[in-house]
Design a protein around this motif. Sequence first.
Motif, PDB file in Angstrom:
ATOM      1  N   GLN A 213      41.979  56.183  73.918  1.00  0.00           N
ATOM      2  CA  GLN A 213      42.620  54.970  73.438  1.00  0.00           C
ATOM      3  C   GLN A 213      43.997  55.299  72.851  1.00  0.00           C
ATOM      4  O   GLN A 213      44.253  56.433  72.439  1.00  0.00           O
ATOM      5  CB  GLN A 213      41.743  54.300  72.381  1.00  0.00           C
ATOM      6  CG  GLN A 213      40.409  53.798  72.918  1.00  0.00           C
ATOM      7  CD  GLN A 213      40.592  52.758  74.006  1.00  0.00           C
ATOM      8  OE1 GLN A 213      41.364  51.795  73.847  1.00  0.00           O
ATOM      9  NE2 GLN A 213      39.893  52.942  75.127  1.00  0.00           N
ATOM     10  N   PRO A 214      44.900  54.310  72.796  1.00  0.00           N
ATOM     11  CA  PRO A 214      46.264  54.579  72.319  1.00  0.00           C
ATOM     12  C   PRO A 214      46.338  55.254  70.959  1.00  0.00           C
ATOM     13  O   PRO A 214      47.162  56.152  70.751  1.00  0.00           O
ATOM     14  CB  PRO A 214      46.893  53.183  72.297  1.00  0.00           C
ATOM     15  CG  PRO A 214      46.174  52.437  73.378  1.00  0.00           C
ATOM     16  CD  PRO A 214      44.758  52.937  73.322  1.00  0.00           C
ATOM     17  N   ALA A 215      45.507  54.844  70.010  1.00  0.00           N
ATOM     18  CA  ALA A 215      45.557  55.450  68.679  1.00  0.00           C
ATOM     19  C   ALA A 215      45.189  56.929  68.730  1.00  0.00           C
ATOM     20  O   ALA A 215      45.813  57.769  68.060  1.00  0.00           O
ATOM     21  CB  ALA A 215      44.628  54.700  67.722  1.00  0.00           C
ATOM     22  N   ALA A 216      44.176  57.260  69.530  1.00  0.00           N
ATOM     23  CA  ALA A 216      43.763  58.656  69.651  1.00  0.00           C
ATOM     24  C   ALA A 216      44.831  59.481  70.352  1.00  0.00           C
ATOM     25  O   ALA A 216      45.073  60.643  69.994  1.00  0.00           O
ATOM     26  CB  ALA A 216      42.433  58.748  70.398  1.00  0.00           C
ATOM     27  N   ILE A 217      45.472  58.888  71.343  1.00  0.00           N
ATOM     28  CA  ILE A 217      46.568  59.566  72.042  1.00  0.00           C
ATOM     29  C   ILE A 217      47.699  59.873  71.066  1.00  0.00           C
ATOM     30  O   ILE A 217      48.238  60.988  71.033  1.00  0.00           O
ATOM     31  CB  ILE A 217      47.072  58.705  73.214  1.00  0.00           C
ATOM     32  CG1 ILE A 217      46.023  58.677  74.323  1.00  0.00           C
ATOM     33  CG2 ILE A 217      48.414  59.205  73.735  1.00  0.00           C
ATOM     34  CD1 ILE A 217      46.325  57.694  75.439  1.00  0.00           C
ATOM     35  N   LYS A 218      48.048  58.878  70.268  1.00  0.00           N
ATOM     36  CA  LYS A 218      49.142  59.057  69.288  1.00  0.00           C
ATOM     37  C   LYS A 218      48.809  60.168  68.292  1.00  0.00           C
ATOM     38  O   LYS A 218      49.640  61.046  68.018  1.00  0.00           O
ATOM     39  CB  LYS A 218      49.386  57.740  68.561  1.00  0.00           C
ATOM     40  CG  LYS A 218      50.477  57.785  67.484  1.00  0.00           C
ATOM     41  CD  LYS A 218      50.681  56.391  66.893  1.00  0.00           C
ATOM     42  CE  LYS A 218      51.776  56.395  65.826  1.00  0.00           C
ATOM     43  NZ  LYS A 218      51.381  57.153  64.627  1.00  0.00           N
ATOM     44  N   ASP A 219      47.599  60.148  67.749  1.00  0.00           N
ATOM     45  CA  ASP A 219      47.207  61.151  66.762  1.00  0.00           C
ATOM     46  C   ASP A 219      47.220  62.552  67.365  1.00  0.00           C
ATOM     47  O   ASP A 219      47.691  63.513  66.731  1.00  0.00           O
ATOM     48  CB  ASP A 219      45.814  60.838  66.214  1.00  0.00           C
ATOM     49  CG  ASP A 219      45.784  59.609  65.318  1.00  0.00           C
ATOM     50  OD1 ASP A 219      46.870  59.154  64.894  1.00  0.00           O
ATOM     51  OD2 ASP A 219      44.675  59.101  65.053  1.00  0.00           O
ATOM     52  N   LEU A 220      46.702  62.682  68.572  1.00  0.00           N
ATOM     53  CA  LEU A 220      46.621  63.990  69.211  1.00  0.00           C
ATOM     54  C   LEU A 220      48.009  64.535  69.528  1.00  0.00           C
ATOM     55  O   LEU A 220      48.325  65.699  69.236  1.00  0.00           O
ATOM     56  CB  LEU A 220      45.770  63.892  70.485  1.00  0.00           C
ATOM     57  CG  LEU A 220      45.527  65.199  71.247  1.00  0.00           C
ATOM     58  CD1 LEU A 220      44.855  66.240  70.364  1.00  0.00           C
ATOM     59  CD2 LEU A 220      44.678  64.928  72.494  1.00  0.00           C
ATOM     60  N   ARG A 221      48.852  63.696  70.093  1.00  0.00           N
ATOM     61  CA  ARG A 221      50.197  64.154  70.452  1.00  0.00           C
ATOM     62  C   ARG A 221      51.003  64.522  69.206  1.00  0.00           C
ATOM     63  O   ARG A 221      51.685  65.557  69.172  1.00  0.00           O
ATOM     64  CB  ARG A 221      50.932  63.084  71.263  1.00  0.00           C
ATOM     65  CG  ARG A 221      52.345  63.523  71.649  1.00  0.00           C
ATOM     66  CD  ARG A 221      52.926  62.707  72.748  1.00  0.00           C
ATOM     67  NE  ARG A 221      54.167  63.314  73.231  1.00  0.00           N
ATOM     68  CZ  ARG A 221      54.594  63.257  74.480  1.00  0.00           C
ATOM     69  NH1 ARG A 221      53.887  62.612  75.394  1.00  0.00           N
ATOM     70  NH2 ARG A 221      55.718  63.838  74.835  1.00  0.00           N
ATOM     71  N   GLU A 222      50.927  63.675  68.199  1.00  0.00           N
ATOM     72  CA  GLU A 222      51.707  63.944  66.986  1.00  0.00           C
ATOM     73  C   GLU A 222      51.240  65.218  66.298  1.00  0.00           C
ATOM     74  O   GLU A 222      52.063  65.992  65.795  1.00  0.00           O
ATOM     75  CB  GLU A 222      51.622  62.745  66.037  1.00  0.00           C
ATOM     76  CG  GLU A 222      52.418  61.544  66.527  1.00  0.00           C
ATOM     77  CD  GLU A 222      52.371  60.379  65.559  1.00  0.00           C
ATOM     78  OE1 GLU A 222      51.581  60.450  64.576  1.00  0.00           O
ATOM     79  OE2 GLU A 222      53.101  59.390  65.783  1.00  0.00           O
ATOM     80  N   TYR A 223      49.930  65.469  66.289  1.00  0.00           N
ATOM     81  CA  TYR A 223      49.434  66.687  65.654  1.00  0.00           C
ATOM     82  C   TYR A 223      49.894  67.919  66.434  1.00  0.00           C
ATOM     83  O   TYR A 223      50.346  68.917  65.847  1.00  0.00           O
ATOM     84  CB  TYR A 223      47.911  66.675  65.549  1.00  0.00           C
ATOM     85  CG  TYR A 223      47.389  67.790  64.676  1.00  0.00           C
ATOM     86  CD1 TYR A 223      47.236  67.610  63.309  1.00  0.00           C
ATOM     87  CD2 TYR A 223      47.088  69.039  65.218  1.00  0.00           C
ATOM     88  CE1 TYR A 223      46.790  68.639  62.489  1.00  0.00           C
ATOM     89  CE2 TYR A 223      46.649  70.080  64.410  1.00  0.00           C
ATOM     90  CZ  TYR A 223      46.495  69.876  63.047  1.00  0.00           C
ATOM     91  OH  TYR A 223      46.078  70.909  62.240  1.00  0.00           O
ATOM     92  N   ALA A 224      49.789  67.855  67.750  1.00  0.00           N
ATOM     93  CA  ALA A 224      50.205  68.986  68.582  1.00  0.00           C
ATOM     94  C   ALA A 224      51.690  69.282  68.394  1.00  0.00           C
ATOM     95  O   ALA A 224      52.093  70.446  68.241  1.00  0.00           O
ATOM     96  CB  ALA A 224      49.900  68.697  70.049  1.00  0.00           C
ATOM     97  N   GLU A 225      52.503  68.243  68.389  1.00  0.00           N
ATOM     98  CA  GLU A 225      53.949  68.449  68.243  1.00  0.00           C
ATOM     99  C   GLU A 225      54.298  68.968  66.847  1.00  0.00           C
ATOM    100  O   GLU A 225      55.150  69.851  66.701  1.00  0.00           O
ATOM    101  CB  GLU A 225      54.686  67.145  68.533  1.00  0.00           C
ATOM    102  CG  GLU A 225      54.626  66.740  70.005  1.00  0.00           C
ATOM    103  CD  GLU A 225      55.283  65.397  70.273  1.00  0.00           C
ATOM    104  OE1 GLU A 225      55.554  64.658  69.296  1.00  0.00           O
ATOM    105  OE2 GLU A 225      55.489  65.070  71.461  1.00  0.00           O
ATOM    106  N   ALA A 226      53.636  68.442  65.836  1.00  0.00           N
ATOM    107  CA  ALA A 226      53.943  68.850  64.459  1.00  0.00           C
ATOM    108  C   ALA A 226      53.598  70.315  64.209  1.00  0.00           C
ATOM    109  O   ALA A 226      54.242  70.982  63.387  1.00  0.00           O
ATOM    110  CB  ALA A 226      53.183  67.964  63.474  1.00  0.00           C
TER     111      ALA A 226
END
Length: 359
Positions: A90-103
């Motif tokens: 889902q979009p929220a999970a995608i956002k959380d995963l991508r942001e954590y990986a990038e950070a």
Amino acid sequence: MINGKLLSRRQAVAQLTSLAVGSCVLSGSVRASDVPRKTAMGIVAYDCNLRSKWLKQTDAAQDLFEPLTFLKHCQTLGSGGMQVSLGSLQPAAIKDLREYAEAHDLFIEAIVNPPRDRVDVPRFEAEIKTASEVGAKAARTVIIPGRRYENFKSFAEYQQAEQRGAAMVELAGPVVEKHQVALAIENHKDQRIDGRVALLKRISSPYVGACVDTGNSFALLDDPYGAIEALAPFAFSVHFKDQALSEYEAGFLLGDIPLGQGSFDLKRIVNIIRTAKPGLQFCLEIITRDALPVPCLSDDYWQAVTEPSGRDLARTLRFVRTHATPGQSVSSLPLAEQVAMEDANIATSLTFAGQELGL
């Protein structure tokens, strides 16, 4: 006791600590970002099968392979990323995963099943779209089921599966090109290297290539280093492993072993891949289990594996005898000791990769 040997007090404490740290991270009492990175190499989900099983027995609700949970777990082990099944998030999970990986400067690779037929393409596209949106550059897949010498009773039966696999790749090609996620097809004890290279050349897509497993093709009597040299130019992903080798009456045993403790020249392998594809991400694949039998001296093996020559067989058996290394005995141990061995195998491998191989 591990492999019939008594553990020292230091080893026992280290293994129990490993279990405890993993549980603390999953519970949130330890921050993944507090653990120093050992290597830029990532971890394949299969490396942690035993820990996942142990956690499920502890608490059925715990899912180690939920993508963000697993990414944090890989970080706590000191690795630089993960390869795991993402599914369709889902979009929220995608956002959380991508942001954590990038950070945290962590990479993500997906594991996907190829589309079985045209009806299955939407499912495949949804998973590739998720992979693209979380920032994954590659999605590892397998196009022929299982180990050829175990799954097929004739070469004709294998050829039918080979044709179905090629058809699935043709369906997948336009999807991965659309979303710009490379499809990395693993050499999975299924197709010999000349056949796999011929398939990739025929597909001729900038987004269809190889997940180079550095040990699997040995089971089909391919040259251990020649196979890697042939696949490396097509590589989008790497399952990096060392292997224990030993003879038994029907052929040889092939088992994952911590990096640097097995039979293969890992520096040579890294150099082959880095020369062909500078900057390519590596993922550790070390499945903690008993060594797998490769019955290349039995009639059953040759029913579906017909291409190798007598020279291939002789070269392979010479290599086994010259580079014999004992494997690990796993299945007879209690689960907690199996998990401790799995943790130790991963930790040893990550340290070796960073300190000895520059990965």
